[in-house]
Motif scaffolding. Structure first.
Motif, PDB file in Angstrom:
ATOM      1  N   SER A 105       0.846  -1.184   0.000  1.00  0.00           N
ATOM      2  CA  SER A 105       0.000   0.000   0.000  1.00  0.00           C
ATOM      3  C   SER A 105       0.887   1.242   0.000  1.00  0.00           C
ATOM      4  O   SER A 105       2.064   1.175   0.361  1.00  0.00           O
ATOM      5  N   PRO A 106       0.355   2.414  -0.389  1.00  0.00           N
ATOM      6  CA  PRO A 106       1.172   3.631  -0.404  1.00  0.00           C
ATOM      7  C   PRO A 106       1.826   3.954   0.946  1.00  0.00           C
ATOM      8  O   PRO A 106       3.018   4.289   0.972  1.00  0.00           O
ATOM      9  N   ILE A 114      15.303  -2.592   0.510  1.00  0.00           N
ATOM     10  CA  ILE A 114      15.230  -3.027  -0.886  1.00  0.00           C
ATOM     11  C   ILE A 114      14.563  -4.390  -0.994  1.00  0.00           C
ATOM     12  O   ILE A 114      13.730  -4.632  -1.880  1.00  0.00           O
ATOM     13  N   TYR A 115      14.905  -5.294  -0.075  1.00  0.00           N
ATOM     14  CA  TYR A 115      14.297  -6.626  -0.103  1.00  0.00           C
ATOM     15  C   TYR A 115      12.784  -6.538   0.091  1.00  0.00           C
ATOM     16  O   TYR A 115      12.020  -7.192  -0.639  1.00  0.00           O
ATOM     17  N   GLN A 116      12.328  -5.719   1.047  1.00  0.00           N
ATOM     18  CA  GLN A 116      10.898  -5.630   1.314  1.00  0.00           C
ATOM     19  C   GLN A 116      10.173  -4.885   0.202  1.00  0.00           C
ATOM     20  O   GLN A 116       8.996  -5.160  -0.069  1.00  0.00           O
ATOM     21  N   LEU A 117      10.840  -3.941  -0.446  1.00  0.00           N
ATOM     22  CA  LEU A 117      10.196  -3.228  -1.539  1.00  0.00           C
ATOM     23  C   LEU A 117      10.047  -4.084  -2.788  1.00  0.00           C
ATOM     24  O   LEU A 117       9.111  -3.893  -3.590  1.00  0.00           O
ATOM     25  N   THR A 118      10.954  -5.027  -2.962  1.00  0.00           N
ATOM     26  CA  THR A 118      10.954  -5.828  -4.190  1.00  0.00           C
ATOM     27  C   THR A 118      10.312  -7.203  -4.021  1.00  0.00           C
ATOM     28  O   THR A 118      10.119  -7.915  -5.012  1.00  0.00           O
ATOM     29  N   SER A 142       2.713   1.866   3.355  1.00  0.00           N
ATOM     30  CA  SER A 142       3.756   0.875   3.598  1.00  0.00           C
ATOM     31  C   SER A 142       4.967   1.147   2.710  1.00  0.00           C
ATOM     32  O   SER A 142       6.119   1.104   3.167  1.00  0.00           O
ATOM     33  N   THR A 143       4.714   1.424   1.442  1.00  0.00           N
ATOM     34  CA  THR A 143       5.815   1.713   0.522  1.00  0.00           C
ATOM     35  C   THR A 143       6.549   2.981   0.937  1.00  0.00           C
ATOM     36  O   THR A 143       7.778   3.057   0.864  1.00  0.00           O
ATOM     37  N   ALA A 144       5.789   3.989   1.394  1.00  0.00           N
ATOM     38  CA  ALA A 144       6.406   5.245   1.807  1.00  0.00           C
ATOM     39  C   ALA A 144       7.320   5.041   3.011  1.00  0.00           C
ATOM     40  O   ALA A 144       8.418   5.601   3.075  1.00  0.00           O
ATOM     41  N   SER A 145       6.877   4.233   3.999  1.00  0.00           N
ATOM     42  CA  SER A 145       7.704   4.007   5.187  1.00  0.00           C
ATOM     43  C   SER A 145       8.989   3.266   4.828  1.00  0.00           C
ATOM     44  O   SER A 145      10.062   3.557   5.362  1.00  0.00           O
ATOM     45  N   LEU A 146       8.879   2.309   3.885  1.00  0.00           N
ATOM     46  CA  LEU A 146      10.074   1.589   3.452  1.00  0.00           C
ATOM     47  C   LEU A 146      11.007   2.513   2.667  1.00  0.00           C
ATOM     48  O   LEU A 146      12.236   2.417   2.784  1.00  0.00           O
ATOM     49  N   ALA A 147      10.426   3.413   1.874  1.00  0.00           N
ATOM     50  CA  ALA A 147      11.249   4.366   1.127  1.00  0.00           C
ATOM     51  C   ALA A 147      11.990   5.308   2.072  1.00  0.00           C
ATOM     52  O   ALA A 147      13.150   5.658   1.839  1.00  0.00           O
ATOM     53  N   VAL A 148      11.315   5.703   3.167  1.00  0.00           N
ATOM     54  CA  VAL A 148      11.959   6.564   4.163  1.00  0.00           C
ATOM     55  C   VAL A 148      13.131   5.828   4.806  1.00  0.00           C
ATOM     56  O   VAL A 148      14.222   6.382   4.974  1.00  0.00           O
ATOM     57  N   ARG A 149      12.915   4.567   5.169  1.00  0.00           N
ATOM     58  CA  ARG A 149      14.004   3.787   5.772  1.00  0.00           C
ATOM     59  C   ARG A 149      15.150   3.594   4.793  1.00  0.00           C
ATOM     60  O   ARG A 149      16.329   3.620   5.188  1.00  0.00           O
ATOM     61  N   LEU A 150      14.827   3.393   3.521  1.00  0.00           N
ATOM     62  CA  LEU A 150      15.871   3.255   2.504  1.00  0.00           C
ATOM     63  C   LEU A 150      16.677   4.552   2.403  1.00  0.00           C
ATOM     64  O   LEU A 150      17.915   4.521   2.341  1.00  0.00           O
ATOM     65  N   ALA A 151      15.972   5.685   2.401  1.00  0.00           N
ATOM     66  CA  ALA A 151      16.662   6.972   2.306  1.00  0.00           C
ATOM     67  C   ALA A 151      17.550   7.211   3.526  1.00  0.00           C
ATOM     68  O   ALA A 151      18.673   7.711   3.402  1.00  0.00           O
ATOM     69  N   ILE A 152      17.050   6.843   4.707  1.00  0.00           N
ATOM     70  CA  ILE A 152      17.852   7.003   5.917  1.00  0.00           C
ATOM     71  C   ILE A 152      19.075   6.095   5.864  1.00  0.00           C
ATOM     72  O   ILE A 152      20.180   6.489   6.244  1.00  0.00           O
ATOM     73  N   GLY A 153      18.898   4.863   5.386  1.00  0.00           N
ATOM     74  CA  GLY A 153      20.031   3.946   5.257  1.00  0.00           C
ATOM     75  C   GLY A 153      21.086   4.491   4.317  1.00  0.00           C
ATOM     76  O   GLY A 153      22.288   4.454   4.621  1.00  0.00           O
ATOM     77  N   VAL A 154      20.650   5.018   3.173  1.00  0.00           N
ATOM     78  CA  VAL A 154      21.600   5.617   2.224  1.00  0.00           C
ATOM     79  C   VAL A 154      22.298   6.808   2.875  1.00  0.00           C
ATOM     80  O   VAL A 154      23.509   7.003   2.721  1.00  0.00           O
ATOM     81  N   GLY A 155      21.525   7.604   3.620  1.00  0.00           N
ATOM     82  CA  GLY A 155      22.112   8.750   4.301  1.00  0.00           C
ATOM     83  C   GLY A 155      23.160   8.352   5.321  1.00  0.00           C
ATOM     84  O   GLY A 155      24.197   9.004   5.453  1.00  0.00           O
TER      85      GLY A 155
END
Length: 218
Positions: free
Chosen positions: A66-67, A213-217, A69-82
């Motif tokens: 869902s949007p 990335i694993y959870q998003l894909t 869920s995807t948004a929260s995973l995207a935030v975590r991905l961005a924080i990880g990259v940061g």
């Protein structure tokens, strides 16, 4: 969710910047009371963030893909990259950070005059908000219909506060011994601050990137 929260809580507990500041708070006059106020403000910040997230989600995890869920995973991905970028940047500029003045001398004088209100204000100011944001993005998936979620959230808050709480208890019940040991701890943390920040940021950042990335894909 539980594993993610525990790893993030452990990273927060081991962050050398608030640890060093808390040692200085405890070393100042009325250090026990200032430390207690610091701890309460620190915990209040965590509870406020968790409460805001849970009020937003209603205590129900969003449906997979869902949007929200995807948004929260995207935030975590961005924080990880940061975090990975921060570790690399800190590593490259290590020679400059080593020349920065350590929190002693004049800073110690300022901490000698610290008040309860100042101690309370320092707690949220010194919190590693990048890690706290990663925790908040993880809490989005908490399901408050299960007791395990309450236990995980309480464990996360306690783990993130555990190092400060241990020092406060030690200074309260063994003040003479604590004064010497905490001074040694402060010196050690100042000498190894860069290594701790780089290593912790890199490991947690890589974990968050890989997990997101694993959870998003999947």
């Amino acid at each position: 969710m539980v594993l993610d929260l525990m790893l993030i809580g452990l990273a927060i507990a081991a962050d050398p910047l608030p640890l060093t500041a808390f040692v200085l708070v405890l070393s100042a006059p009325r250090g026990i009371w200032n430390g207690l106020v610091f701890l309460l403000a620190w915990l209040a910040s965590f509870v406020a963030v968790l409460a805001a997230v849970l009020l937003t989600t209603g205590g129900e995890p969003p449906a997979p893909k869902s949007p929200p869920s995807t948004a929260s995973l995207a935030v975590r991905l961005a924080i990880g990259v940061g975090l990975v970028w921060y570790a690399e940047h800190r590593h490259r500029s290590g020679h400059r950070s080593r020349r920065r003045p350590k929190p002693s001398g004049g800073m110690m004088t300022r901490f000698d005059r610290i008040s309860l209100w100042t101690a309370a204000g320092l707690a949220p100011l010194l919190q590693p908000w990048g890690l706290a944001a990663a925790g908040a993005a993880t809490v989005v998936h908490a399901d408050l219909s299960h007791t395990a979620s309450y236990v995980a959230l309480a464990g996360y808050c306690l783990l993130a506060t555990s190092s400060l709480l241990a020092m406060e208890i030690y200074a309260t019940f063994a003040p003479d011994s604590a004064r010497a040991r905490l001074g040694q701890l402060r010196t050690w943390m100042q000498a190894h601050q860069d290594q701790a920040l780089i290593g912790g940021s890199l490991l947690l950042g890589l974990y968050l990137v890989g997990r997101s990335i694993y959870q998003l894909t999947s």
